[in-house]
Scaffold this motif. Structure first.
Motif, PDB file in Angstrom:
ATOM      1  N   GLY A 230      32.888  49.958  42.405  1.00  0.00           N
ATOM      2  CA  GLY A 230      32.265  49.656  41.921  1.00  0.00           C
ATOM      3  C   GLY A 230      31.355  48.779  41.726  1.00  0.00           C
ATOM      4  O   GLY A 230      31.436  48.264  43.034  1.00  0.00           O
ATOM      5  N   ARG A 231      31.707  47.880  40.428  1.00  0.00           N
ATOM      6  CA  ARG A 231      31.039  46.772  40.416  1.00  0.00           C
ATOM      7  C   ARG A 231      32.443  45.669  40.595  1.00  0.00           C
ATOM      8  O   ARG A 231      32.415  44.765  40.789  1.00  0.00           O
ATOM      9  CB  ARG A 231      30.693  46.364  38.852  1.00  0.00           C
TER      10      ARG A 231
ATOM     11  N   ASN B   4      29.747  30.738  41.314  1.00  0.00           N
ATOM     12  CA  ASN B   4      28.700  31.351  40.327  1.00  0.00           C
ATOM     13  C   ASN B   4      27.718  32.729  40.630  1.00  0.00           C
ATOM     14  O   ASN B   4      28.848  33.607  41.260  1.00  0.00           O
ATOM     15  CB  ASN B   4      27.265  30.363  41.326  1.00  0.00           C
ATOM     16  N   ASP B   5      27.250  33.732  39.213  1.00  0.00           N
ATOM     17  CA  ASP B   5      27.307  35.250  38.994  1.00  0.00           C
ATOM     18  C   ASP B   5      28.221  35.405  39.534  1.00  0.00           C
ATOM     19  O   ASP B   5      28.187  36.209  39.948  1.00  0.00           O
ATOM     20  CB  ASP B   5      26.096  34.705  39.686  1.00  0.00           C
ATOM     21  N   MET B   6      29.698  35.209  38.465  1.00  0.00           N
ATOM     22  CA  MET B   6      30.984  35.885  39.206  1.00  0.00           C
ATOM     23  C   MET B   6      31.821  36.289  37.390  1.00  0.00           C
ATOM     24  O   MET B   6      32.081  35.355  37.156  1.00  0.00           O
ATOM     25  CB  MET B   6      32.115  36.028  40.032  1.00  0.00           C
ATOM     26  N   GLU B   7      32.275  37.927  36.881  1.00  0.00           N
ATOM     27  CA  GLU B   7      33.035  36.488  35.855  1.00  0.00           C
ATOM     28  C   GLU B   7      34.604  37.466  36.853  1.00  0.00           C
ATOM     29  O   GLU B   7      35.290  38.141  37.551  1.00  0.00           O
ATOM     30  CB  GLU B   7      32.304  38.789  35.579  1.00  0.00           C
ATOM     31  N   ILE B   8      35.276  36.218  36.485  1.00  0.00           N
ATOM     32  CA  ILE B   8      36.302  36.148  37.833  1.00  0.00           C
ATOM     33  C   ILE B   8      37.597  36.276  36.528  1.00  0.00           C
ATOM     34  O   ILE B   8      38.591  35.458  35.763  1.00  0.00           O
ATOM     35  CB  ILE B   8      36.690  34.532  37.991  1.00  0.00           C
TER      36      ILE B   8
ATOM     37  N   THR C   9      53.020  34.003  40.412  1.00  0.00           N
ATOM     38  CA  THR C   9      52.453  35.323  41.237  1.00  0.00           C
ATOM     39  C   THR C   9      51.311  35.646  39.942  1.00  0.00           C
ATOM     40  O   THR C   9      51.615  35.261  38.467  1.00  0.00           O
ATOM     41  CB  THR C   9      53.499  36.164  40.437  1.00  0.00           C
ATOM     42  N   LEU C  10      50.556  35.891  40.191  1.00  0.00           N
ATOM     43  CA  LEU C  10      49.510  36.519  39.007  1.00  0.00           C
ATOM     44  C   LEU C  10      47.942  37.317  39.850  1.00  0.00           C
ATOM     45  O   LEU C  10      48.411  36.907  41.340  1.00  0.00           O
ATOM     46  CB  LEU C  10      48.751  34.908  38.968  1.00  0.00           C
ATOM     47  N   PHE C  11      47.325  38.061  39.387  1.00  0.00           N
ATOM     48  CA  PHE C  11      45.998  38.928  40.072  1.00  0.00           C
ATOM     49  C   PHE C  11      45.007  38.325  39.437  1.00  0.00           C
ATOM     50  O   PHE C  11      45.083  37.590  38.628  1.00  0.00           O
ATOM     51  CB  PHE C  11      46.236  40.246  39.382  1.00  0.00           C
ATOM     52  N   GLN C  12      44.409  37.615  40.414  1.00  0.00           N
ATOM     53  CA  GLN C  12      42.866  37.683  40.260  1.00  0.00           C
ATOM     54  C   GLN C  12      41.654  38.019  40.584  1.00  0.00           C
ATOM     55  O   GLN C  12      41.788  39.163  41.512  1.00  0.00           O
ATOM     56  CB  GLN C  12      42.533  36.484  40.904  1.00  0.00           C
ATOM     57  N   ILE C  13      41.285  38.825  39.555  1.00  0.00           N
ATOM     58  CA  ILE C  13      40.174  39.588  39.676  1.00  0.00           C
ATOM     59  C   ILE C  13      38.695  39.591  39.515  1.00  0.00           C
ATOM     60  O   ILE C  13      38.548  38.829  38.429  1.00  0.00           O
ATOM     61  CB  ILE C  13      40.326  40.588  38.294  1.00  0.00           C
ATOM     62  N   TRP C  14      38.137  39.197  40.176  1.00  0.00           N
ATOM     63  CA  TRP C  14      36.638  39.225  40.164  1.00  0.00           C
ATOM     64  C   TRP C  14      35.642  40.431  39.933  1.00  0.00           C
ATOM     65  O   TRP C  14      35.755  41.797  40.356  1.00  0.00           O
ATOM     66  CB  TRP C  14      35.601  38.575  41.096  1.00  0.00           C
ATOM     67  N   ILE C  15      34.953  40.222  39.306  1.00  0.00           N
ATOM     68  CA  ILE C  15      34.038  41.655  38.851  1.00  0.00           C
ATOM     69  C   ILE C  15      32.288  40.845  38.452  1.00  0.00           C
ATOM     70  O   ILE C  15      31.982  40.145  37.726  1.00  0.00           O
ATOM     71  CB  ILE C  15      34.044  41.998  37.263  1.00  0.00           C
TER      72      ILE C  15
ATOM     73  N   ASP D 183      38.593  48.917  34.700  1.00  0.00           N
ATOM     74  CA  ASP D 183      37.605  50.315  34.571  1.00  0.00           C
ATOM     75  C   ASP D 183      36.086  49.742  34.594  1.00  0.00           C
ATOM     76  O   ASP D 183      35.822  49.335  33.915  1.00  0.00           O
ATOM     77  CB  ASP D 183      37.593  50.856  33.198  1.00  0.00           C
ATOM     78  N   ALA D 184      35.586  50.052  35.295  1.00  0.00           N
ATOM     79  CA  ALA D 184      34.591  49.074  36.016  1.00  0.00           C
ATOM     80  C   ALA D 184      32.939  50.209  36.119  1.00  0.00           C
ATOM     81  O   ALA D 184      33.710  51.250  36.139  1.00  0.00           O
ATOM     82  CB  ALA D 184      34.338  48.663  37.431  1.00  0.00           C
ATOM     83  N   ALA D 185      31.450  50.119  36.263  1.00  0.00           N
ATOM     84  CA  ALA D 185      31.068  51.502  36.599  1.00  0.00           C
ATOM     85  C   ALA D 185      30.816  50.990  38.162  1.00  0.00           C
ATOM     86  O   ALA D 185      31.479  50.213  38.565  1.00  0.00           O
ATOM     87  CB  ALA D 185      29.800  50.347  36.116  1.00  0.00           C
TER      88      ALA D 185
END
Length: 232
Positions: free
Chosen positions: A38-39, A60-64, A112-118, A230-232
């Motif tokens: 999805g997104r 640019n133009d990313m939700e991190i 340690t981490l999770f990096q998530i881009w939407i 949970d993403a579209a």
């Protein structure tokens, strides 16, 4: 549909200071079947050596969204923001029209981490950054909303996407449910522990890609810490 993506099947790159594992195509790792969900575009599982990190670089133009699992990460950016995010807490950067930032582990232990881009629903807006600690007991036995662009999700860090990032901790034998809808895309990773989703078992750091369901039920087979998008 529930698809298990074992940790051992993920893309990987070890740079010495950074041991990175990619749930989706990223940098030199490309899998045409794992470009996005999805997104949801990126889910990186990173281990950062002490006193090292990512030097200043642009987006640019990313939700991190960064979910810290152990240790802490220190953020600095071109807007003048600076902050230290500790284990179990979350930071969000809406890159918008452009922002440069660094992320360093200034601790004497591994982070340690999770990096998530939407992918954002809205582009061309001013960049922004925010972080906050979340009460750990708020996610005991239930999902707590950590970051969201969904209407009515008061108290979550805002993102510019019709999506949620949630966290939960379960004791062995406990179950938790999450209501979504069949047209959305959920992605679950146990940060620790072993869980069952439907008939699918997942261990720590495996990915579970879920769609076509209205209710997701997760049962802990061991004490577990969960992160769900949970993403579209």
């Amino acid at each position: 549909m529930i698809e298990l993506r074992p940790f051992e099947s993920l893309g990987a790159a070890n740079h010495g200071w950074l041991d990175a594992h990619h749930h989706f195509s990223f940098a030199s790792y490309h899998d045409p079947d794992r470009v996005h969900w999805g997104r949801l575009r990126v889910w990186n599982d990173d281990t950062i050596a002490p006193r090292s990190g990512f030097p200043t670089h642009p987006h640019n133009d990313m939700e991190i969204i960064t979910y810290v699992r152990k240790g802490a990460i220190t953020h600095r950016d071109s807007l003048g923001n600076e902050g230290r995010t500790e284990a179990g807490d979350v930071q969000v950067m809406s890159a918008g029209t452009g922002i440069a930032h660094s992320e360093f582990n200034l601790e004497d232990e591994e982070t340690t981490l999770f990096q998530i881009w939407i992918l954002p629903d809205r582009r061309g807006e001013a960049p922004n950054w925010g972080a906050r600690p979340f009460p750990k007991d708020a996610r005991d036995g239930q999902f707590a909303i950590l970051a969201s662009g969904m209407a009515g999700d008061v108290g979550a860090l805002p993102i510019r996407a019709e999506a949620r990032v949630l966290g939960a901790t379960l004791k062995a034998g406990e179950s938790v449910t999450y209501a979504t809808n069949a047209g959305r895309h959920a992605y679950l990773v146990p940060a620790t522990g072993r869980v069952r989703v439907g008939d699918t078992e997942a261990k720590a750091r495996d990915g579970v890609a879920i769609t076509g369901l209205d209710i997701i039920t997760v049962t802990a087979l061991e004490d577990a810490e969960l992160v769900l998008v949970d993403a579209a």
